[in-house]
Design a protein around this motif. Structure first.
Motif, PDB file in Angstrom:
ATOM      1  N   ILE A  67       0.478 -17.657 -13.095  1.00 61.01           N
ATOM      2  CA  ILE A  67       0.505 -18.497 -13.380  1.00 61.01           C
ATOM      3  C   ILE A  67       1.210 -19.892 -12.251  1.00 61.01           C
ATOM      4  O   ILE A  67       2.432 -19.990 -12.644  1.00 61.01           O
ATOM      5  CB  ILE A  67       0.827 -19.011 -14.685  1.00 61.01           C
ATOM      6  N   PRO A  68      -0.070 -19.729 -10.929  1.00 59.17           N
ATOM      7  CA  PRO A  68       0.567 -20.542  -9.951  1.00 59.17           C
ATOM      8  C   PRO A  68       1.846 -22.095 -10.389  1.00 59.17           C
ATOM      9  O   PRO A  68       1.034 -22.710 -11.210  1.00 59.17           O
ATOM     10  CB  PRO A  68      -0.094 -20.791  -8.926  1.00 59.17           C
ATOM     11  N   PRO A  69       2.328 -23.154 -10.283  1.00 60.03           N
ATOM     12  CA  PRO A  69       2.789 -24.294 -10.119  1.00 60.03           C
ATOM     13  C   PRO A  69       1.409 -25.041  -9.543  1.00 60.03           C
ATOM     14  O   PRO A  69       1.008 -25.435  -8.193  1.00 60.03           O
ATOM     15  CB  PRO A  69       3.532 -24.866  -9.078  1.00 60.03           C
ATOM     16  N   ALA A 100     -18.268 -20.206 -13.107  1.00 59.40           N
ATOM     17  CA  ALA A 100     -17.881 -20.085 -14.245  1.00 59.40           C
ATOM     18  C   ALA A 100     -15.989 -19.056 -14.197  1.00 59.40           C
ATOM     19  O   ALA A 100     -15.107 -19.433 -14.953  1.00 59.40           O
ATOM     20  CB  ALA A 100     -17.945 -18.745 -15.333  1.00 59.40           C
ATOM     21  N   ASP A 101     -16.184 -18.024 -13.273  1.00 59.24           N
ATOM     22  CA  ASP A 101     -15.134 -17.284 -12.794  1.00 59.24           C
ATOM     23  C   ASP A 101     -13.253 -18.386 -12.511  1.00 59.24           C
ATOM     24  O   ASP A 101     -12.680 -18.785 -12.647  1.00 59.24           O
ATOM     25  CB  ASP A 101     -15.099 -16.730 -11.984  1.00 59.24           C
ATOM     26  N   ALA A 102     -14.205 -19.518 -11.621  1.00 58.60           N
ATOM     27  CA  ALA A 102     -13.037 -20.400 -11.481  1.00 58.60           C
ATOM     28  C   ALA A 102     -12.886 -21.591 -12.134  1.00 58.60           C
ATOM     29  O   ALA A 102     -11.074 -21.664 -12.438  1.00 58.60           O
ATOM     30  CB  ALA A 102     -14.021 -21.705 -10.494  1.00 58.60           C
ATOM     31  N   LYS A 107      -8.617 -23.217 -15.842  1.00 56.81           N
ATOM     32  CA  LYS A 107      -7.860 -23.413 -17.301  1.00 56.81           C
ATOM     33  C   LYS A 107      -6.462 -22.706 -17.280  1.00 56.81           C
ATOM     34  O   LYS A 107      -5.809 -23.502 -18.547  1.00 56.81           O
ATOM     35  CB  LYS A 107      -8.787 -22.545 -18.414  1.00 56.81           C
ATOM     36  N   GLU A 108      -7.096 -21.285 -17.059  1.00 59.84           N
ATOM     37  CA  GLU A 108      -5.485 -20.929 -16.877  1.00 59.84           C
ATOM     38  C   GLU A 108      -3.938 -20.901 -16.882  1.00 59.84           C
ATOM     39  O   GLU A 108      -3.295 -21.369 -16.874  1.00 59.84           O
ATOM     40  CB  GLU A 108      -5.271 -19.215 -16.161  1.00 59.84           C
ATOM     41  N   VAL A 109      -4.292 -21.871 -15.905  1.00 56.48           N
ATOM     42  CA  VAL A 109      -2.758 -22.948 -14.780  1.00 56.48           C
ATOM     43  C   VAL A 109      -3.014 -24.089 -15.514  1.00 56.48           C
ATOM     44  O   VAL A 109      -2.090 -24.355 -15.351  1.00 56.48           O
ATOM     45  CB  VAL A 109      -3.637 -22.932 -13.970  1.00 56.48           C
ATOM     46  N   LEU A 110      -3.148 -24.851 -16.535  1.00 53.40           N
ATOM     47  CA  LEU A 110      -2.943 -25.355 -17.151  1.00 53.40           C
ATOM     48  C   LEU A 110      -2.440 -25.687 -18.322  1.00 53.40           C
ATOM     49  O   LEU A 110      -2.559 -24.835 -18.939  1.00 53.40           O
ATOM     50  CB  LEU A 110      -4.496 -26.789 -17.361  1.00 53.40           C
ATOM     51  N   ARG A 115      -5.622 -28.509 -20.987  1.00 56.20           N
ATOM     52  CA  ARG A 115      -6.888 -27.814 -21.689  1.00 56.20           C
ATOM     53  C   ARG A 115      -7.250 -27.939 -22.206  1.00 56.20           C
ATOM     54  O   ARG A 115      -8.705 -28.212 -22.176  1.00 56.20           O
ATOM     55  CB  ARG A 115      -6.295 -26.385 -21.467  1.00 56.20           C
ATOM     56  N   ASN A 116      -6.867 -28.895 -23.740  1.00 55.22           N
ATOM     57  CA  ASN A 116      -7.691 -29.361 -24.174  1.00 55.22           C
ATOM     58  C   ASN A 116      -8.837 -30.311 -24.803  1.00 55.22           C
ATOM     59  O   ASN A 116      -9.673 -30.363 -24.985  1.00 55.22           O
ATOM     60  CB  ASN A 116      -6.884 -29.632 -25.502  1.00 55.22           C
TER      61      ASN A 116
END
Length: 173
Positions: A67-69, A100-102, A107-110, A115-116
């Motif tokens: 997870i980057p800042p 879709a990959d992007a 979503k992973e970094v939020l 994200r919700n």
């Protein structure tokens, strides 16, 4: 594909799945042998990737790895969602898959609350138009987000000025 690229691709594929996915499915998607997949998963686990699972059961990447800042404003998030939706709708299959990959990477970094809320403003994609190029629809997006009515003033086709109170619920592009 070299090993580094293959390991990063495996992480990306795992990010798309919320539930355990079989080794065979992962190997098929990456076009590698099941034996190579098992070695790659062991390598990623040794490097700290939180991949749970085992042969015959399936694998899942737990959230929080790499997870980057990074933080997006609400408007930036809407722009990305609209862009991804457009690409998913109008692009060819490889580009739609890349979108879709992007989206899964974003979503992973939020944080979960952001994200919700990613789908909270219903943006729509339609044919391109130069007519809205210079328009600023921030007020409409804010009204949709707040679920509130707004008063609009406009000029009808016959030149007659008019006003209305509307309750916007979506924006179509």
């Amino acid at each position: 594909m070299n090993r580094t690229a293959r390991l990063l691709s495996l992480l990306q594929v795992l990010r798309r799945y919320r539930h355990p996915v079989s080794g065979k499915k992962l190997a098929d998607e990456l076009d590698i042998s099941i034996r190579t997949l098992y070695r790659d998963i062991a390598t990623l686990q040794a490097q700290g990737a939180d991949i749970e699972g085992e042969p015959g059961v399936g694998y899942v990447l737990r959230p929080g790895f790499f997870i980057p800042p990074l933080m997006f404003s609400q408007t930036e998030m809407e722009a990305m969602m609209l862009g991804i939706l457009w690409v998913s709708t109008f692009a060819d299959r490889p580009l739609a898959k890349a979108a879709a990959d992007a989206l899964s990477k974003i979503k992973e970094v939020l944080p979960s609350n952001v994200r919700n809320g990613m789908g909270a403003v219903p943006l729509r994609v339609g044919p391109p138009s130069d007519k809205i190029k210079n328009e600023d629809l921030t007020v409409l997006r804010d009204a949709i987000r707040r679920e509130s009515k707004i008063e609009i003033f406009y000029c009808a086709k016959d030149g007659k000025q008019s006003q209305r109170i509307i309750w916007p619920f979506a924006i179509g592009y």
